[in-house]
Structure formats: structure tokens, C-alpha cells
Design a protein around this motif. Structure first.
Motif, PDB file in Angstrom:
ATOM      1  N   MET A  99       0.830  -1.201   0.000  1.00  0.00           N
ATOM      2  CA  MET A  99       0.000   0.000   0.000  1.00  0.00           C
ATOM      3  C   MET A  99       0.871   1.260   0.000  1.00  0.00           C
ATOM      4  SD  MET A  99      -2.611   1.360   2.934  1.00  0.00           S
ATOM      5  CE  MET A  99      -1.173   1.778   3.912  1.00  0.00           C
ATOM      6  N   ALA A 100       1.917   1.262   0.836  1.00  0.00           N
ATOM      7  CA  ALA A 100       2.811   2.428   0.877  1.00  0.00           C
ATOM      8  C   ALA A 100       3.508   2.629  -0.469  1.00  0.00           C
ATOM      9  CB  ALA A 100       3.844   2.243   1.986  1.00  0.00           C
ATOM     10  N   SER A 101       3.905   1.546  -1.107  1.00  0.00           N
ATOM     11  CA  SER A 101       4.539   1.650  -2.429  1.00  0.00           C
ATOM     12  C   SER A 101       3.567   2.220  -3.453  1.00  0.00           C
ATOM     13  CB  SER A 101       5.039   0.272  -2.875  1.00  0.00           C
ATOM     14  OG  SER A 101       5.964  -0.253  -1.950  1.00  0.00           O
ATOM     15  N   ALA A 102       2.291   1.806  -3.359  1.00  0.00           N
ATOM     16  CA  ALA A 102       1.287   2.343  -4.275  1.00  0.00           C
ATOM     17  C   ALA A 102       1.095   3.846  -4.051  1.00  0.00           C
ATOM     18  CB  ALA A 102      -0.030   1.595  -4.088  1.00  0.00           C
ATOM     19  N   PHE A 103       1.061   4.268  -2.796  1.00  0.00           N
ATOM     20  CA  PHE A 103       0.948   5.695  -2.505  1.00  0.00           C
ATOM     21  C   PHE A 103       2.175   6.462  -3.013  1.00  0.00           C
ATOM     22  CE2 PHE A 103      -1.998   4.763   1.305  1.00  0.00           C
ATOM     23  CZ  PHE A 103      -3.102   4.867   0.478  1.00  0.00           C
ATOM     24  N   LEU A 104       3.340   5.859  -2.891  1.00  0.00           N
ATOM     25  CA  LEU A 104       4.547   6.514  -3.381  1.00  0.00           C
ATOM     26  C   LEU A 104       4.499   6.671  -4.893  1.00  0.00           C
ATOM     27  CD1 LEU A 104       7.368   7.632  -2.732  1.00  0.00           C
ATOM     28  CD2 LEU A 104       8.260   5.309  -3.011  1.00  0.00           C
ATOM     29  N   PHE A 105       4.064   5.631  -5.576  1.00  0.00           N
ATOM     30  CA  PHE A 105       3.918   5.714  -7.036  1.00  0.00           C
ATOM     31  C   PHE A 105       2.907   6.781  -7.414  1.00  0.00           C
ATOM     32  CE2 PHE A 105       1.588   4.347 -10.839  1.00  0.00           C
ATOM     33  CZ  PHE A 105       2.618   4.351 -11.768  1.00  0.00           C
ATOM     34  N   PHE A 106       1.784   6.814  -6.710  1.00  0.00           N
ATOM     35  CA  PHE A 106       0.758   7.819  -6.972  1.00  0.00           C
ATOM     36  C   PHE A 106       1.295   9.227  -6.732  1.00  0.00           C
ATOM     37  CE2 PHE A 106      -2.329  10.553  -4.760  1.00  0.00           C
ATOM     38  CZ  PHE A 106      -3.232  10.789  -5.781  1.00  0.00           C
ATOM     39  N   ASN A 107       2.046   9.412  -5.662  1.00  0.00           N
ATOM     40  CA  ASN A 107       2.559  10.739  -5.320  1.00  0.00           C
ATOM     41  C   ASN A 107       3.580  11.226  -6.336  1.00  0.00           C
ATOM     42  OD1 ASN A 107       2.488  12.829  -3.100  1.00  0.00           O
ATOM     43  ND2 ASN A 107       4.688  12.443  -3.181  1.00  0.00           N
ATOM     44  N   ILE A 108       4.444  10.308  -6.802  1.00  0.00           N
ATOM     45  CA  ILE A 108       5.463  10.695  -7.783  1.00  0.00           C
ATOM     46  C   ILE A 108       4.842  10.945  -9.150  1.00  0.00           C
ATOM     47  CG2 ILE A 108       7.515   9.893  -8.997  1.00  0.00           C
ATOM     48  CD1 ILE A 108       8.318   8.417  -6.476  1.00  0.00           C
ATOM     49  N   ASN A 144       5.418  14.449   1.596  1.00  0.00           N
ATOM     50  CA  ASN A 144       4.627  13.218   1.513  1.00  0.00           C
ATOM     51  C   ASN A 144       5.512  12.001   1.278  1.00  0.00           C
ATOM     52  OD1 ASN A 144       2.342  14.744   1.886  1.00  0.00           O
ATOM     53  ND2 ASN A 144       1.848  14.874  -0.292  1.00  0.00           N
ATOM     54  N   ASN A 145       6.537  12.193   0.444  1.00  0.00           N
ATOM     55  CA  ASN A 145       7.467  11.083   0.211  1.00  0.00           C
ATOM     56  C   ASN A 145       8.181  10.676   1.496  1.00  0.00           C
ATOM     57  OD1 ASN A 145       6.790  11.023  -2.482  1.00  0.00           O
ATOM     58  ND2 ASN A 145       8.529  12.270  -3.157  1.00  0.00           N
ATOM     59  N   LEU A 146       8.529  11.661   2.312  1.00  0.00           N
ATOM     60  CA  LEU A 146       9.182  11.332   3.584  1.00  0.00           C
ATOM     61  C   LEU A 146       8.234  10.574   4.509  1.00  0.00           C
ATOM     62  CD1 LEU A 146      11.239  14.554   4.442  1.00  0.00           C
ATOM     63  CD2 LEU A 146      12.063  12.369   3.569  1.00  0.00           C
ATOM     64  N   ILE A 147       6.963  10.964   4.503  1.00  0.00           N
ATOM     65  CA  ILE A 147       5.990  10.240   5.325  1.00  0.00           C
ATOM     66  C   ILE A 147       5.904   8.788   4.877  1.00  0.00           C
ATOM     67  CG2 ILE A 147       3.548  10.088   5.956  1.00  0.00           C
ATOM     68  CD1 ILE A 147       3.407  13.121   5.753  1.00  0.00           C
ATOM     69  N   ILE A 148       5.886   8.573   3.566  1.00  0.00           N
ATOM     70  CA  ILE A 148       5.826   7.200   3.042  1.00  0.00           C
ATOM     71  C   ILE A 148       7.090   6.438   3.413  1.00  0.00           C
ATOM     72  CG2 ILE A 148       5.717   5.825   0.934  1.00  0.00           C
ATOM     73  CD1 ILE A 148       4.059   8.086  -0.301  1.00  0.00           C
ATOM     74  N   LEU A 149       8.250   7.080   3.256  1.00  0.00           N
ATOM     75  CA  LEU A 149       9.514   6.419   3.591  1.00  0.00           C
ATOM     76  C   LEU A 149       9.560   6.033   5.071  1.00  0.00           C
ATOM     77  CD1 LEU A 149      12.383   5.528   2.854  1.00  0.00           C
ATOM     78  CD2 LEU A 149      13.149   7.883   3.328  1.00  0.00           C
ATOM     79  N   LEU A 153      -6.411  10.878  -3.410  1.00  0.00           N
ATOM     80  CA  LEU A 153      -6.714   9.919  -4.458  1.00  0.00           C
ATOM     81  C   LEU A 153      -8.179  10.006  -4.871  1.00  0.00           C
ATOM     82  CD1 LEU A 153      -5.644   7.526  -6.150  1.00  0.00           C
ATOM     83  CD2 LEU A 153      -6.327   6.033  -4.282  1.00  0.00           C
ATOM     84  N   ILE A 154      -9.072  10.111  -3.896  1.00  0.00           N
ATOM     85  CA  ILE A 154     -10.501  10.198  -4.199  1.00  0.00           C
ATOM     86  C   ILE A 154     -10.821  11.497  -4.930  1.00  0.00           C
ATOM     87  CG2 ILE A 154     -12.791  10.356  -3.171  1.00  0.00           C
ATOM     88  CD1 ILE A 154     -11.798   8.529  -0.942  1.00  0.00           C
TER      89      ILE A 154
END
Length: 836
Positions: free
Chosen positions: A391-400, A416-421, A640-641
Motif C-alpha cells: 500500500m505504501a509503495s502504491a501511494f509513493l507511485f501515486f505521489n510521484i 509526503n514522500n518522507l511520510i511514506i519512507l 486519491l478520491i
């Protein structure tokens, strides 16, 4: 010569001296039975050069050859059972025993000899207890010292008391083995049960399985003896001749004793015949030391197979056969025998019955068992962790991927990337927390202690630091009243997160250098084996600890706690901020609350369950998964929504409306601004400056208008002057413009009735121009016009003193239809001024 002196020392000694003095010369003495009388007579035999052979005296005291050099016996000594006991202990690998002895010389001597026998055989006597009348205290001490194999020396009366005490202390059954004398009479307990307070069934339950050790009355072999009979034939003949008379277990030894004397005399005669033909055994007298020595040596060298087994003497002691019996179902059953000549133990067809599945242990076997994390639990939590990382990887892909979208750009994609990391690092620490001694070696576990601490600390600081920084920026902007030149770029937020990480690294490095984490083992109280085996389980648990663990944890918790409290404070302060340009500020605040509360609960519960690794790991893992998952979902799911349902509405600002041309211009001239806060601040400063300039101009024109109005009231003839010279100023008042961020300048936000009616219309009506000027000026129509001009202008002249904005105009127009550019102005001179 036969004497019966009823174990009376005086009678026995007198009978012996009378036989010496008044009887014929005796070659040997055969007997006695009582140990006390026998020892007195045996001690005096040396003076008469007489050899004594006993068939019933078993006292160990008579084994002293210095004191009793002319004493022999065909019955084994009470000490003869000790080598047999040693052999039995070795057979079942019992290396730890205890002794329980009645305070009687006979039993004490056997105990002392046993101690010497076991001393050099690597068998430990862990406790030695003795008693006079009440054995319960000694039995309790044996249990307290964890003695499982008890070697007892006591008579039948004390045996009943001992087993009653054993029943009370539960020292019987599969965990204990009693080894006691085997020379008790049949059904011996029935004679003494009334002297104890124990029920018969309880006594028999405690007695079940004890092993008795005694000499063998008759050999079990079927070989023919020196008499030509087998032991079985002899026993049959003996019982036939005995009839109903009482049987003695010494009859076989008495029978073999007669043969020993016969063989001794025969060997002596053969020796005399071979060495000196002129001397006979009939020449023996009490002063003939030479014949006395011959008889002594001949008896010591006698060897034959008798009804009691192999008859052999070693220093005057019979090397006989020792039998083992076991009390099984209220009767004694022979289970084995020990041949002292061959030093061999034979167990009869594994006939020994133990109460358990195997022989009792000589001590409580303590099996250390690592309290490890359940593999199914680790698998389930690992699966949840993997899903969280996906899920975190998907959010990272979405954010980038959507980093250039206004919605993502306004929410600081780098943070946001730091939060995911940080979330992914926290997820990864779960795998390390679940690895214990059942998966890795001790050295690897010690390394994991440091690695998982670093990963969790850095991950926590990275994720929480990014959320803290974003919350701080929202607080800094909206809680600052002046709002002047408040530009907070992402670089500054990254610096804040880097500072937090730097503090963490300093603490962790000092921790590792000064007092590194080590693997420690905590041992708990013993527990019974769940499988019912005769072992005790001592749970052990691995910990990562060091010398000053409390101090280091206090430093880390204090630092994190202060940041957490400050973050919660900022989240509370910014809870009412709901500007779409900062559309995730509330979610960040919720995340801060979530992390703070869950970390406090998780740390407390984890400390309380440190002795339950499954519970502790489950709680720690669920707290990490819950915090990381909720934080990531709160930050990214709304974006995302929104991006999928209405991407345009996500970037709309409720305070500023842009035209399509302006949006195109913005897209062409957009710079590297990464935050809506920076754009809003710059636009706000420009509009404030322009607003101030326009208010100053309004003030100046109000003064001019007031002056013109006064002139109109005094000199009506100046109407034409007003129309010609001040019309342009009035237009300036009513054409105030509001600037936006477009490249072409400002957009008009005001319209007035004058723009729709040019100046030429003032005098275009012929009917009105022909009227009197004063009448025309004071007409209701002119008065209404003057009021519609003067009142709004005078009202706006005081706007600078209260901020320049009317309460009805505090909110910007939010739609094109409501903006001054498109709003229809009624045909009057009413002025609508909008400001910031």
C-alpha cells in the motif's frame, strides 16, 4: 558342641569359655547368629588360634580383619548389598541419590560403607538424613533438596512410618524410587500398620514400586552343587524334612557352611600330608599357631558351588549373590540379581515396573525452553506488514506520478514522500522484532537488537517529523496575525526533519558506543511439563538490554515525547483550518493524534507484557501497522478520491477566482513554487499594497468631492463647472480596479451608472435645460443624485481606519456571476466597493 544362649552376651561368652576349658580341643567354631555375641567371641578367638565360621551374622562390624582376623561367614555381610546398589544405580544412570538412615549402629555402618563405595564412582549423595523415631522431618528435607532416588536403611517398624510420611509429602509414584533393605518378613507392614496414623491403602500406594536389596537365600541356577544336588532339589528336600516348622532364610548358608568346614579340613590335611607326614590335624591345640594358620589359609582359599551359589571368600567375607525384589501389587517379586564374584547385574526380563513410562530421574530435569514467538502469529503479522508496504509503495507511485498536479503540488509532495519512507521503515522493523533465538543465532540476535532499534527510531522520526513540519507550517501561517513576508518553503521543512534525524543519530551513536545493546536471558520459575514427562520446564526469554537501559530509554522517550506533545499542540491549534489550498492539514493533525495516542498505549502495554513474547510482539506490531496505515491513508486517500472524482474542484480557491485566460497564463509562467502557501502569501501582499494605494486615492477624491458639493450648495451657477471639470474625478472614484496575478494587469471589479451614461447625457434633455438652474439643482431628482454620490463616498472615506473592508464585503466573490465584472448595477449612483 551346641550352645543356645538366646543372644545374651554374658551367657554366650560363659558357654564359650566353658567349652574351651572343660571340653575337648575344638578345631573350629561354627556360628553364631546374634551379632553382639558373635562379635565378642570372634574378638577373643585369636588367643586360641580358632577359626570361626558364621552362617547368619551379617553385621558389617565383623568385616574388620584387624579386630576379627579368624572370623569367616558364609552369609554375605550387610555391606555386601552396597556394590549391588552401585551396580543398579549405574544401570539406570542414577548419579544423584540421598540416604535416609535409622539411628542404629547396624544401619549407620551400612550407610557409611555405602558412602565410601559411591564416593569414587561419580555418584553424588546430595543429602544424608537420619532419624530416631519420627522420619517425617527427614523425608521433608529430602524432598526440599530435590532427592528422587532414596536409599533407606531402617527396620520394618520405621519403614511403615517412612512410607506414611512419603505419602503425605507425595514422594512416591513416577518421580521417586525407594531402595530399602529386602530382608523384611512377608507382609511385614501388617504388623506395624496400627502403630501409624496412615491408612492401609495410602501406605500401599506409597510402597508401590519400592526395590528391596538382600542376599539370595538359594541360588536360582540349576547346576549341581558340591553335594550332588541342585539348589532346587535341596530346597525340596529341606521343605520335606522341615514339615510344618518355621523356615529360616539362613538354612542354605548353614548347609554350605558345613561344606566349607569340610573342605577346609580336607585342604588342611592335604597340606599337612604334602609337607609333613608326621603331623596331623588331631595334633591341633590352642597354642599351636602353625596349625591355626593352616586352617585359616585353607578356609580363605575354599571355593565351590553350593546351594547358595558360588562360595568364595575375600578377606573372610563371602562373595555371594544379592537379589533385587520389587513391591508390585502388594507382593514382592524378584526382578534381578547381582553376582559379586563376576560383578555382574542381571535384570530378569525387564520385570522392574516403574510408575511412569520410564525410570525416574535422579533429580528434577530442568529443561530450558525459549519463549519464542509463534510461527503462525509471525506469519500473519508479516503478511499484514507486506500488505502495508505494498500500500505504501502504491501511494509513493501515486505521489510521484501526480507530483505536477496542483492538488499534489499544494500538499508538498516531497514531505509526503518522507511520510511514506518513514512508514515503510516502520513496517520493515516488524520483521526484525519477530526474529528471536528460534530463527537466528545468538550473535545474529545481538546484531538485530541494534538494527531494529535504529530502523524503528529513524522511521518514526522521518514519518512523524514530516507530519510535524507540515503542521508547523500551517500553524505558522494561520496563527500569525501580521502575515507579512511569511514564506515557508519545502527546503525549510526538510531542514526541520533533518534536524530531528540528526538528534536521533547523535543519541543512537552515543548509545551504541558507550553502552551497546546486548542479548540477555531472563529465567522464570519452573513449570510442569505439559506433556506429562518427568521434567520441569524453565522458561527463558531473550531481551535486548544494556547496563543503563533505563537512562537511554528515558532520553529517547523524553525527546520523542516532547516532540509528540508539541505536535499534538500544533494539531489542536490548526484543527479549524479548512482551506483547500492546505487540504490535508486536518488529516495531518489527525495523524499526529493517532501516532501520539497509539505510541503511548503501545509503549505501556509492551512494557507490562515483556514476559509474554507473543503478546508483546503482537501489540508492538499492531501498533506500528495501525499507526503507519492510518497515517498513510489519512494523507493520501482523500487526495486519491478527489483526484479521481473532481480534479478541477480540488484546485479551486474559495477566496480567489481565476479566468480561463489567467489559468492559461499561470500554466505558462508557473515557477518552481511547490506550496500553495507561498503563492497565496505573495498574492496577498500585492493585493494589500494595491488596496492601500486605492484607499488613499479614495480619500483624496472624497475631499475634492466634498469641496465640489459645498460649492454646489453655495453657487448654483457652478453646476456647469462641476459638470465640466469634476466629471473625470468622479469617474476615477467609480472605476476603482482590483488586481489579480495576471500578466496584463488588473481586472475591473467596479462598475457604476456613469460608465453606462456618458457625460453628454447630463444636458441632453431640452426640457430640463430650459429650467431655472437653482430649481433644477434643488429638485428632488438632483437631491437624490447628490445623496447617492455623497453617502457611499463618505462611507468609504472611513474605511482605512477600520481596515478598508466592509463586513458585507469580507468574503471575496466566489463565482463569475457574483464578481464586479459581471454584476449588473441598477440605474442609480450607488457605489459597490470590494476590498481585501
Amino acid at each position: 558342641l551346641y550352645f543356645f544362649f538366646q543372644c545374651d552376651n554374658a551367657k554366650g561368652l560363659k558357654a564359650f569359655y566353658d567349652a574351651i576349658k572343660y571340653g575337648p580341643n575344638h578345631l573350629m567354631v561354627f556360628g553364631g547368629v546374634c551379632a553382639t555375641v558373635t562379635s565378642i567371641i570372634a574378638e577373643s578367638l585369636k588367643g586360641w588360634n580358632l577359626v570361626q565360621l558364621s552362617f547368619a551374622a551379617t553385621t558389617p562390624e565383623l568385616a574388620d580383619k584387624k579386630k576379627y582376623p579368624y572370623f569367616f561367614r558364609t552369609v554375605p555381610s550387610d555391606n555386601a548389598v552396597n556394590p549391588a546398589i552401585l551396580k543398579l544405580l549405574k544401570h539406570y544412570h542414577w548419579k544423584r541419590v540421598g540416604t535416609l538412615t535409622q539411628d542404629v549402629q547396624r544401619f549407620s555402618e551400612v550407610r557409611n560403607d555405602l558412602t565410601g563405595v559411591l564416593y569414587g564412582e561419580d555418584i553424588e549423595i546430595s543429602d544424608t538424613e537420619s532419624f530416631s523415631n519420627d522420619p517425617c522431618t527427614s523425608v521433608k528435607k529430602l524432598k526440599g533438596n530435590d532427592v528422587r532416588i532414596i536409599l533407606g536403611q531402617f527396620d520394618e517398624e520405621m519403614a511403615v512410618k517412612v512410607f506414611c510420611c512419603a505419602y503425605e509429602e507425595e514422594m512416591y509414584g513416577s518421580k521417586y524410587q525407594w531402595i530399602i533393605p529386602g530382608w523384611y518378613e512377608d507382609l511385614w507392614w501388617e504388623s506395624w500398620i496400627n502403630s501409624s496414623q496412615c491408612l492401609t491403602k495410602n501406605l500401599l500406594a506409597a510402597m508401590e514400586g519400592y526395590i528391596g536389596v538382600d542376599f539370595e537365600p538359594l541360588s536360582s541356577k540349576t547346576n549341581k552343587t558340591i553335594s550332588g544336588r541342585t539348589p532346587q532339589q535341596y530346597e525340596k528336600e529341606y521343605n520335606a524334612k522341615r514339615g510344618d516348622g518355621q523356615s529360616s532364610k539362613f538354612h542354605g548358608y548353614a548347609y554350605d557352611g558345613i561344606w566349607v568346614i569340610a573342605r577346609t579340613l580336607q585342604r588342611a590335611m592335604n597340606y599337612l600330608n604334602s609337607t609333613n607326614k608326621h603331623q596331623k590335624i588331631e595334633d591341633f591345640n590352642y597354642t599351636n599357631h602353625k596349625l591355626g594358620k593352616i586352617f585359616l589359609n585353607a578356609m580363605n582359599e575354599t571355593r565351590f558351588f553350593g546351594v547358595t551359589g558360588e562360595v568364595v571368600f575375600r578377606n573372610g567375607e563371602r562373595m555371594g549373590t544379592i537379589k533385587f525384589t520389587q513391591f508390585q501389587e502388594q507382593k514382592e517379586v524378584k526382578v534381578g540379581e547381582y553376582n559379586a564374584v563376576d560383578d555382574k547385574l542381571v535384570i530378569i526380563n525387564n520385570s522392574i515396573r516403574f510408575q511412569g513410562l520410564e525410570p525416574p530421574k535422579d533429580k528434577t530435569i530442568i529443561q530450558e525452553e525459549l519463549r519464542k514467538i509463534s510461527l503462525p502469529l509471525y506469519s500473519i503479522l508479516s503478511a499484514l506488514t507486506i500488505l502495508g508496504m505494498i500500500m505504501a509503495s502504491a501511494f509513493l507511485f501515486f505521489n510521484i506520478k501526480n507530483r505536477n498536479q496542483k492538488l499534489i503540488k499544494m500538499s508538498s509532495p516531497y514531505m509526503n514522500n518522507l511520510i511514506i519512507l518513514g512508514g515503510m521503515l516502520s513496517y520493515a522493523s516488524i520483521f526484525l522484532f519477530g526474529l528471536d533465538g528460534s530463527f537466528v543465532s545468538e550473535k545474529t540476535f545481538e546484531t538485530l537488537c541494534t538494527v531494529r532499534t535504529w530502523i524503528l527510531t529513524v522511521g518514526y522520526t522521518t514519518a512523524f517529523g514530516a507530519m510535524f513540519a507540515k503542521t508547523w507550517r500551517v500553524h505558522a501561517i494561520f496563527k500569525n496575525v501580521k502575515m507579512k513576508k511569511k514564506i515557508i518553503k519545502d527546503q525549510k521543512l526538510l531542514g526541520i526533519v533533518g534536524g530531528m534525524l540528526l538528534i536521533d543519530l547523535c543519541i543512537l551513536i552515543c548509545w551504541q558506543v558507550v553502552d551497546p545493546l546486548r542479548r540477555t536471558v531472563e529465567k522464570y520459575n519452573m513449570e510442569p511439563d505439559p506433556a506429562g514427562r518427568d521434567i520441569s520446564i524453565r522458561p527463558i526469554l531473550e531481551h535486548c538490554e544494556n547496563t543503563h537501559m533505563t537512562i537511554w530509554l528515558g532520553i529517547v522517550y523524553a525527546y520523542k515525547g516532547l516532540l509528540m506533545l508539541f505536535g499534538c499542540f500544533l494539531a489542536w491549534e490548526t484543527r479549524n483550518v479548512s482551506i483547500p489550498a492546505l487540504n490535508d492539514s486536518k488529516y495531518i493533525g489527525m495523524s499526529v493524534y493517532n501516532v501520539g495516542i497509539m505510541c503511548i498505549i503501545g509503549a505501556a502495554v509492551s512494557f507490562l507484557t515483556r514476559d509474554q513474547p507473543n503478546v508483546q510482539f503482537c501489540i508492538v506490531a499492531l501498533v506500528i501497522i495501525f499507526c503507519s496505515t492510518i497515517t498513510l491513508c489519512l494523507v493520501f486517500v482523500p487526495k486519491l478520491i478527489t483526484l479521481r472524482t473532481n480534479p478541477d474542484a480540488a484546485t479551486q480557491n474559495r477566496r480567489f477566482q481565476f479566468t480561463q485566460n489567467q489559468k492559461k497564463e499561470d500554466s505558462k509562467t508557473s515557477t518552481s513554487v511547490t506550496s500553495v502557501n507561498q503563492a497565496s502569501t505573495s498574492r496577498l501582499e500585492g493585493l494589500q499594497s494595491e488596496n492601500h494605494r486605492l484607499r488613499m486615492k479614495i480619500t483624496e477624491l472624497d475631499k475634492d468631492l466634498e469641496e465640489v458639493t459645498m460649492q454646489l450648495q453655495d453657487t448654483p451657477e457652478k453646476t456647469t463647472y462641476i459638470k465640466q471639470n469634476h466629471y473625470q474625478d468622479l469617474n476615477d472614484i467609480l472605476s476603482i480596479r482590483n488586481f489579480t496575478d495576471s500578466k496584463d494587469g488588473e481586472k475591473a471589479i467596479l462598475k457604476n451608472h456613469l460608465d453606462q451614461n456618458p457625460p453628454a447625457q447630463w444636458g441632453s434633455d431640452p426640457s430640463r435645460t430650459s429650467k431655472d438652474p437653482i430649481e433644477d439643482i434643488n429638485s428632488p431628482e438632483h437631491i437624490q443624485r447628490r445623496l447617492s454620490l455623497q453617502l457611499p463616498i463618505l462611507h468609504h472615506a472611513y474605511l482605512p481606519s477600520i481596515g478598508g473592508v466592509d463586513a458585507s464585503c469580507a468574503s471575496p466573490c466566489v463565482s463569475p456571476s457574483a464578481s464586479p465584472r459581471h454584476r449588473h448595477v441598477p440605474p442609480s449612483f450607488r457605489v459597490m466597493v470590494s476590498g481585501l
